[in-house]
Design a protein around this motif. Structure first.
Motif, PDB file in Angstrom:
ATOM      1  N   PRO A 285     -32.489  11.910 -43.571  1.00  0.00           N
ATOM      2  CA  PRO A 285     -33.513  11.362 -42.454  1.00  0.00           C
ATOM      3  C   PRO A 285     -33.382   9.826 -42.782  1.00  0.00           C
ATOM      4  CG  PRO A 285     -33.466  12.963 -43.358  1.00  0.00           C
ATOM      5  CD  PRO A 285     -32.113  13.267 -43.522  1.00  0.00           C
ATOM      6  N   GLY A 286     -33.787   8.905 -42.577  1.00  0.00           N
ATOM      7  CA  GLY A 286     -33.783   7.425 -42.412  1.00  0.00           C
ATOM      8  C   GLY A 286     -32.890   6.944 -42.329  1.00  0.00           C
ATOM      9  N   GLN A 287     -31.699   7.121 -41.734  1.00  0.00           N
ATOM     10  CA  GLN A 287     -30.971   6.445 -41.340  1.00  0.00           C
ATOM     11  C   GLN A 287     -30.422   6.532 -39.992  1.00  0.00           C
ATOM     12  OE1 GLN A 287     -28.584   5.214 -43.717  1.00  0.00           O
ATOM     13  NE2 GLN A 287     -29.515   6.304 -45.589  1.00  0.00           N
ATOM     14  N   PRO A 288     -30.450   5.179 -39.516  1.00  0.00           N
ATOM     15  CA  PRO A 288     -30.076   4.496 -38.191  1.00  0.00           C
ATOM     16  C   PRO A 288     -29.151   4.985 -37.806  1.00  0.00           C
ATOM     17  CG  PRO A 288     -29.372   2.865 -39.449  1.00  0.00           C
ATOM     18  CD  PRO A 288     -30.649   3.718 -40.372  1.00  0.00           C
ATOM     19  N   THR A 289     -29.059   5.627 -36.180  1.00  0.00           N
ATOM     20  CA  THR A 289     -27.575   5.761 -35.873  1.00  0.00           C
ATOM     21  C   THR A 289     -26.971   4.776 -34.731  1.00  0.00           C
ATOM     22  OG1 THR A 289     -27.956   8.373 -35.523  1.00  0.00           O
ATOM     23  CG2 THR A 289     -26.664   7.872 -33.814  1.00  0.00           C
ATOM     24  N   PRO A 290     -25.978   4.461 -35.237  1.00  0.00           N
ATOM     25  CA  PRO A 290     -25.857   3.117 -34.277  1.00  0.00           C
ATOM     26  C   PRO A 290     -25.853   3.374 -32.701  1.00  0.00           C
ATOM     27  CG  PRO A 290     -24.512   3.233 -36.556  1.00  0.00           C
ATOM     28  CD  PRO A 290     -24.801   4.327 -36.021  1.00  0.00           C
ATOM     29  N   GLN A 365     -29.182  16.926 -45.718  1.00  0.00           N
ATOM     30  CA  GLN A 365     -28.806  16.121 -47.309  1.00  0.00           C
ATOM     31  C   GLN A 365     -28.894  17.034 -48.830  1.00  0.00           C
ATOM     32  OE1 GLN A 365     -32.188  12.718 -46.911  1.00  0.00           O
ATOM     33  NE2 GLN A 365     -30.653  11.396 -48.409  1.00  0.00           N
ATOM     34  N   ALA A 366     -30.702  17.929 -48.701  1.00  0.00           N
ATOM     35  CA  ALA A 366     -30.386  18.483 -49.489  1.00  0.00           C
ATOM     36  C   ALA A 366     -29.492  18.783 -50.340  1.00  0.00           C
ATOM     37  CB  ALA A 366     -31.323  19.216 -49.039  1.00  0.00           C
ATOM     38  N   ARG A 367     -28.697  19.830 -48.974  1.00  0.00           N
ATOM     39  CA  ARG A 367     -27.020  19.982 -49.700  1.00  0.00           C
ATOM     40  C   ARG A 367     -26.250  19.250 -50.542  1.00  0.00           C
ATOM     41  NH1 ARG A 367     -26.945  25.985 -46.383  1.00  0.00           N
ATOM     42  NH2 ARG A 367     -29.513  26.567 -46.076  1.00  0.00           N
ATOM     43  N   HIS A 368     -26.043  18.665 -49.112  1.00  0.00           N
ATOM     44  CA  HIS A 368     -25.394  16.925 -49.787  1.00  0.00           C
ATOM     45  C   HIS A 368     -25.526  16.588 -51.811  1.00  0.00           C
ATOM     46  CE1 HIS A 368     -24.526  12.713 -50.460  1.00  0.00           C
ATOM     47  NE2 HIS A 368     -23.690  12.650 -49.644  1.00  0.00           N
ATOM     48  N   PRO A 386     -21.442   9.404 -51.734  1.00  0.00           N
ATOM     49  CA  PRO A 386     -22.559  10.076 -51.387  1.00  0.00           C
ATOM     50  C   PRO A 386     -21.727   8.698 -49.394  1.00  0.00           C
ATOM     51  CG  PRO A 386     -23.316   7.748 -52.227  1.00  0.00           C
ATOM     52  CD  PRO A 386     -22.000   8.453 -52.916  1.00  0.00           C
ATOM     53  N   VAL A 387     -22.536  10.369 -49.008  1.00  0.00           N
ATOM     54  CA  VAL A 387     -22.685   9.753 -47.281  1.00  0.00           C
ATOM     55  C   VAL A 387     -24.326   9.561 -47.170  1.00  0.00           C
ATOM     56  CG1 VAL A 387     -20.421  10.645 -47.347  1.00  0.00           C
ATOM     57  CG2 VAL A 387     -21.848  11.680 -46.317  1.00  0.00           C
ATOM     58  N   THR A 388     -23.905   8.982 -45.674  1.00  0.00           N
ATOM     59  CA  THR A 388     -25.347   8.949 -45.186  1.00  0.00           C
ATOM     60  C   THR A 388     -25.428  10.126 -43.743  1.00  0.00           C
ATOM     61  OG1 THR A 388     -24.768   7.178 -43.198  1.00  0.00           O
ATOM     62  CG2 THR A 388     -25.746   6.686 -45.180  1.00  0.00           C
ATOM     63  N   GLY A 389     -24.391  10.342 -44.099  1.00  0.00           N
ATOM     64  CA  GLY A 389     -24.750  12.458 -42.554  1.00  0.00           C
ATOM     65  C   GLY A 389     -23.500  13.177 -42.434  1.00  0.00           C
ATOM     66  N   GLY A 390     -23.122  13.375 -42.041  1.00  0.00           N
ATOM     67  CA  GLY A 390     -21.950  13.825 -41.598  1.00  0.00           C
ATOM     68  C   GLY A 390     -22.134  15.404 -41.777  1.00  0.00           C
ATOM     69  N   GLN A 391     -21.605  15.407 -42.597  1.00  0.00           N
ATOM     70  CA  GLN A 391     -20.785  17.471 -43.274  1.00  0.00           C
ATOM     71  C   GLN A 391     -19.848  17.400 -44.440  1.00  0.00           C
ATOM     72  OE1 GLN A 391     -19.663  19.396 -39.393  1.00  0.00           O
ATOM     73  NE2 GLN A 391     -21.709  20.090 -39.219  1.00  0.00           N
ATOM     74  N   THR A 392     -18.943  16.100 -44.839  1.00  0.00           N
ATOM     75  CA  THR A 392     -18.330  16.510 -45.723  1.00  0.00           C
ATOM     76  C   THR A 392     -18.207  15.589 -46.498  1.00  0.00           C
ATOM     77  OG1 THR A 392     -16.637  15.168 -44.378  1.00  0.00           O
ATOM     78  CG2 THR A 392     -16.559  17.800 -43.882  1.00  0.00           C
TER      79      THR A 392
END
Length: 473
Positions: A285-290, A365-368, A386-392
């Motif tokens: 949430p809140g992270q832009p997607t280029p 994000q909560a699980r991250h 930390p990362v801003t998205g994805g799964q890993t």
């Protein structure tokens, strides 16, 4: 056979019940009986295989002895260990089993799988999309059902999807595939000759490495997050491959300016540039997607496996029309078309894809955050940025190597992906990849098992590991 390759083929050999040497012997016996280790294959020496599997030499010696007594192998002083039977020539072997293949098959054991990242259940929107698709099938006439380029309705939905994101696209610019992996295989066959150069990031998605190696490509690497413009221009590879958004495995995002420069450089050098967008919509949430990479030689690859569900085998390639026509002819030789009902269901989902991903973003994000907190609490020496998205998460171990630790972790009931399998340069051995899609309770238990495994592995020692290298993008 290289010990690391045999370790990959052995898979989760130690996850059952009983002495380790019997479990190892059983798995080796199965590989021999199924022909994956054909007669005449030279097996690794005892010490080398023990090191690759992170077990004592006695475990391998005892397992080999079981196979010798069974008549599966022959052991002679000075000539090593070989699979019994006369050696016979086989087809050209360009690749072994992918490092993650054995983790895709369903299992009945108690191993927590943190190696292969994908949603564990289809969203409620998918059955509803299939209901609408089935009602459309009931009205079909004058259609034999073969669509090598993909069903027109889905091609148009994907074209509209790219147009909404700022890259005008026609349906003729899109080819539908049975998932992103088939798309990679088609691109490798279309562009790569044996011995030809393919430029990849180090590390990168392991399925891409395997697809290119299957074509006997020569893989050249560049660091993740560095522009790489000079490398593209200087080496002029037959193909370049990157994951520009929520990079697999590091999670990085290539900035818009770097995207434009890279696309321009590839166009000037006339290099096909494959941008893997399978994870592009999984921002927190809140992270832009280029915006997507766009250019004369850019080829976009997408899939619904990570954003919707892996069981929905829908992928695609967006490229210039001559490339799409070429890929469609190549696909028709191997596959006359995909499942029409699945394609119609995917066409129902595409207009809502961004909304579906936003609906799950807060939970991801909560699980991250939960996984990182558990790692910090139980394994504070591990580095898990930390990362801003994805799964890993791309986790750096303070010492040792990911290959041997992954074997130790597997014996403690949790599967992680060692970094060496994601790095064509032979590096990243101090890393493991861990996904955060499991529920919080499962993640807590997984970290507990990892911490126990780390103590067994030697988590309190300081073996003088090199200083961390930056993975920032």
């Amino acid at each position: 056979m290289d010990p690391a390759e045999l370790a990959d083929r052995l898979g989760r050999w130690s996850a059952g019940r009983g002495p380790l040497y019997l479990l190892l012997a059983a798995r080796l016996r199965r590989l021999v009986d199924e022909g994956e280790l054909p007669p005449g294959t030279a097996l690794p020496p005892d010490r080398a295989l023990a090191s690759a599997l992170a077990v004592g030499r006695g475990t391998v010696v005892a397992a080999y002895e079981q196979l010798r007594l069974d008549g599966r192998i022959i052991r002679r002083q000075g000539s090593g260990t070989r699979v019994a039977g006369p050696a016979r020539p086989g087809p050209r072997d360009t690749t072994g089993a992918p490092v993650f293949l054995h983790l895709l098959e369903p299992r009945d054991d108690d191993v927590i799988l943190l190696a292969c990242a994908a949603p564990t259940a289809p969203p409620a929107a998918l059955p509803a999309a299939y209901e609408r698709a089935l009602s459309q099938l009931a009205t079909v006439t004058n259609d034999i059902g073969y669509h090598p380029s993909g069903h027109w309705r889905l091609r148009r939905a994907i074209a509209d999807h790219y147009t909404r994101r700022g890259v005008p696209t026609d349906p003729e610019d899109v080819l539908i595939t049975n998932g992103g992996q088939q798309a990679l295989s088609l691109l490798a066959r279309a562009f790569v000759e044996p011995g030809g150069t393919v430029l990849v990031e180090a590390p990168t998605y392991p399925g891409a490495i395997e697809a290119f190696r299957e074509q006997a490509a020569s893989l050249r690497t560049l660091p993740v997050g560095l522009d790489g413009f000079e490398t593209v221009a200087r080496t002029r590879p037959e193909l370049a491959y990157l994951v520009s958004t929520h990079h697999n495995p590091t999670g990085g995002v290539l900035p818009p300016l770097a995207r434009r420069r890279l696309a321009a450089t590839a166009a000037t050098a006339d290099v096909p540039l494959v941008d893997d967008e399978v994870l592009a919509h999984l921002a927190f949430p809140g992270q832009p997607t280029p915006p997507p990479l766009a250019g004369e030689t850019v080829i976009s690859l997408g899939s619904l496996s990570k954003s919707v569900w892996g069981g929905l085998r829908i992928g695609w390639i967006r490229a210039a029309r001559p490339i799409i026509d070429r890929l469609a002819r190549l696909r028709a030789v191997h596959d006359l078309g995909g499942n029409v009902a699945a394609q119609l269901a995917a066409a129902e989902l595409l207009p809502r894809l961004e909304t579906l991903c936003r609906d799950t973003a807060a939970d991801r994000q909560a699980r991250h955050d939960h996984l990182r907190a558990e790692l910090a609490r139980r394994l504070p020496q591990w580095q898990a940025p930390p990362v801003t998205g994805g799964q890993t998460l791309w986790v750096r171990l303070p010492h040792g190597d990911g290959d041997s630790f992954a074997q130790t972790a597997l014996r403690h009931g949790v599967a992680v992906l060692p970094g060496s399998g994601l790095d064509a340069s032979g590096g990243s051995r101090e890393f493991v990849r861990i996904h955060f899609l499991a529920d919080p309770g499962t993640l807590t238990e997984a970290v507990h098992r990892l911490a126990t495994a780390w103590q067994t592995y030697g988590g309190g020692a300081d073996r003088g590991a090199p200083a961390p290298r930056s993975m920032a993008i």
